[in-house]
Design a protein around this motif. Sequence first.
Motif, mmCIF file in Angstrom:
data_model
loop_
_atom_site.group_PDB
_atom_site.id
_atom_site.type_symbol
_atom_site.label_atom_id
_atom_site.label_comp_id
_atom_site.label_asym_id
_atom_site.label_seq_id
_atom_site.Cartn_x
_atom_site.Cartn_y
_atom_site.Cartn_z
ATOM 1 N N CYS A 107 41.220 39.330 31.553
ATOM 2 C CA CYS A 107 41.998 39.455 30.314
ATOM 3 C C CYS A 107 42.167 40.915 29.893
ATOM 4 N N LYS A 108 41.311 41.778 30.394
ATOM 5 C CA LYS A 108 41.275 43.173 29.943
ATOM 6 C C LYS A 108 42.625 43.887 30.077
ATOM 7 N N PRO A 109 43.335 43.786 31.218
ATOM 8 C CA PRO A 109 44.621 44.499 31.312
ATOM 9 C C PRO A 109 45.612 44.091 30.223
ATOM 10 N N ALA A 110 45.690 42.796 29.915
ATOM 11 C CA ALA A 110 46.629 42.336 28.886
ATOM 12 C C ALA A 110 46.187 42.795 27.499
ATOM 13 N N LEU A 111 44.894 42.766 27.246
ATOM 14 C CA LEU A 111 44.407 43.165 25.932
ATOM 15 C C LEU A 111 44.631 44.654 25.686
ATOM 16 N N GLU A 112 44.679 45.441 26.758
ATOM 17 C CA GLU A 112 44.885 46.880 26.619
ATOM 18 C C GLU A 112 46.342 47.285 26.815
ATOM 19 N N SER A 113 47.195 46.339 27.181
ATOM 20 C CA SER A 113 48.577 46.661 27.523
ATOM 21 C C SER A 113 49.460 46.810 26.288
ATOM 22 N N SER A 114 50.331 47.828 26.324
ATOM 23 C CA SER A 114 51.312 47.998 25.253
ATOM 24 C C SER A 114 52.475 47.023 25.412
ATOM 25 N N HIS A 115 52.522 46.305 26.523
ATOM 26 C CA HIS A 115 53.591 45.326 26.747
ATOM 27 C C HIS A 115 53.231 43.955 26.163
ATOM 28 N N VAL A 116 52.007 43.827 25.677
ATOM 29 C CA VAL A 116 51.564 42.583 25.040
ATOM 30 C C VAL A 116 51.210 42.900 23.587
ATOM 31 N N THR A 117 52.039 42.459 22.673
ATOM 32 C CA THR A 117 51.768 42.654 21.245
ATOM 33 C C THR A 117 50.800 41.580 20.781
ATOM 34 N N LYS A 118 49.664 42.018 20.255
ATOM 35 C CA LYS A 118 48.653 41.088 19.763
ATOM 36 C C LYS A 118 48.782 40.959 18.242
ATOM 37 N N VAL A 119 49.016 39.759 17.758
ATOM 38 C CA VAL A 119 49.161 39.509 16.317
ATOM 39 C C VAL A 119 47.817 39.022 15.803
ATOM 40 N N ILE A 120 47.224 39.799 14.897
ATOM 41 C CA ILE A 120 45.843 39.544 14.473
ATOM 42 C C ILE A 120 45.761 39.576 12.950
ATOM 43 N N HIS A 121 44.940 38.707 12.400
ATOM 44 C CA HIS A 121 44.578 38.815 10.983
ATOM 45 C C HIS A 121 43.053 38.929 10.912
ATOM 46 N N ASP A 122 42.460 40.072 10.330
ATOM 47 C CA ASP A 122 43.319 41.061 9.723
ATOM 48 C C ASP A 122 43.292 42.394 10.459
ATOM 49 N N CYS A 123 42.580 42.431 11.588
ATOM 50 C CA CYS A 123 42.559 43.641 12.436
ATOM 51 C C CYS A 123 42.377 44.898 11.590
ATOM 52 N N LYS A 124 41.295 44.890 10.802
ATOM 53 C CA LYS A 124 41.016 46.004 9.902
ATOM 54 C C LYS A 124 42.203 46.315 9.002
ATOM 55 N N ARG A 125 42.802 45.234 8.474
ATOM 56 C CA ARG A 125 43.766 45.292 7.385
ATOM 57 C C ARG A 125 45.197 45.613 7.802
#
Length: 329
Positions: A107-125
């Motif tokens: 999963c690491k490449p996708a989690l670090e990739s700028s081609h995968v936008t991660k939508v998070i709440h709240d990801c430090k606000r």
Amino acid sequence: MSLKLNGFDRMAASSSSVSPETPHIPLTSHPILAQSPPVPIHVVTDASQLPAEFLDPSPERPLVVGFDCEGVNLCRHGSLCVMQLAFPDAIYLVDVIQGGKAVMDVCKPALESSHVTKVIHDCKRDSEIAYSLIKKQEGHTKLPDDYISFVALLADPCYCGISYLEKEEVRVRLRQDPDFWTYRPLSELMIRAAADDVRFLLYIYHKMMEKLNQRSLWYLALRGALYCRCFCMNDNDYADWPSLPPIPDELIGDSDTLEEILSVLDVPPGKMGCVIGRRGASILSIKKSCNAEIFLGAAKGPPDKVFIIGPIKQVRKAEAMLRGRMLDL
């Protein structure tokens, strides 16, 4: 293991049975999802169970996924137990305990990739900033230390307008037993709660992106980059990080568009109490006096540090006030 949730109906494609207990989120009653097909929920213990486009991110196939994590004392010293990924057509619950390091490594490449936008709440606000920017565009005033919880965001009629009462049940269980997410096999409550934490993120993301204007989009990108620097500190002053987003040409000269900076203050040993004050009175007073965001490293960030984000003049003002508190006897 796969589950399908669509309102009150569930089907399990495994040997274990799933209770037909009615969930507290009335999905079928909500117009956003009433016409949607059942959403599969996959419990992942092996990389082969994840979508190929996620495992091999590419600029030709940009992705937007909802993302969340569950675990014990989630921070740099905590333990990750479940990682949730919401796609438009499915939800994947990556069981880190069962899958181990192998499933996390893929999963690491996708989690670090700028081609995968991660939508998070709240990801430090980050999501709070997006929410407050939209409210500001609509003429609302942002209050000092304003906060929008995930439950409140779901309840806002501008987004989902639904109640998420079950979230409190999980919170109670976590308070009673901090190891809640370590137990296996995953219970129905655990699967449902983990999936519900990401189920609506993509919908909220697209609604927010529709509402944000150009200035707000730039501001959101800038604040997100600055927040990351607060809680992912390194020893080379972020030299290997991407540059901060520049002010768009169309906004240069706009009196409402101000350059923002991050300042990091080291707090001497034993002085954090002076910064915070009794019942938080000192830090709250400084926040009200300065048009800047102030964060404390504390237990879940770099200890003995204070982070200030905002327009240069306001950051310098906050710095002076904080240093004054550190000198108090």
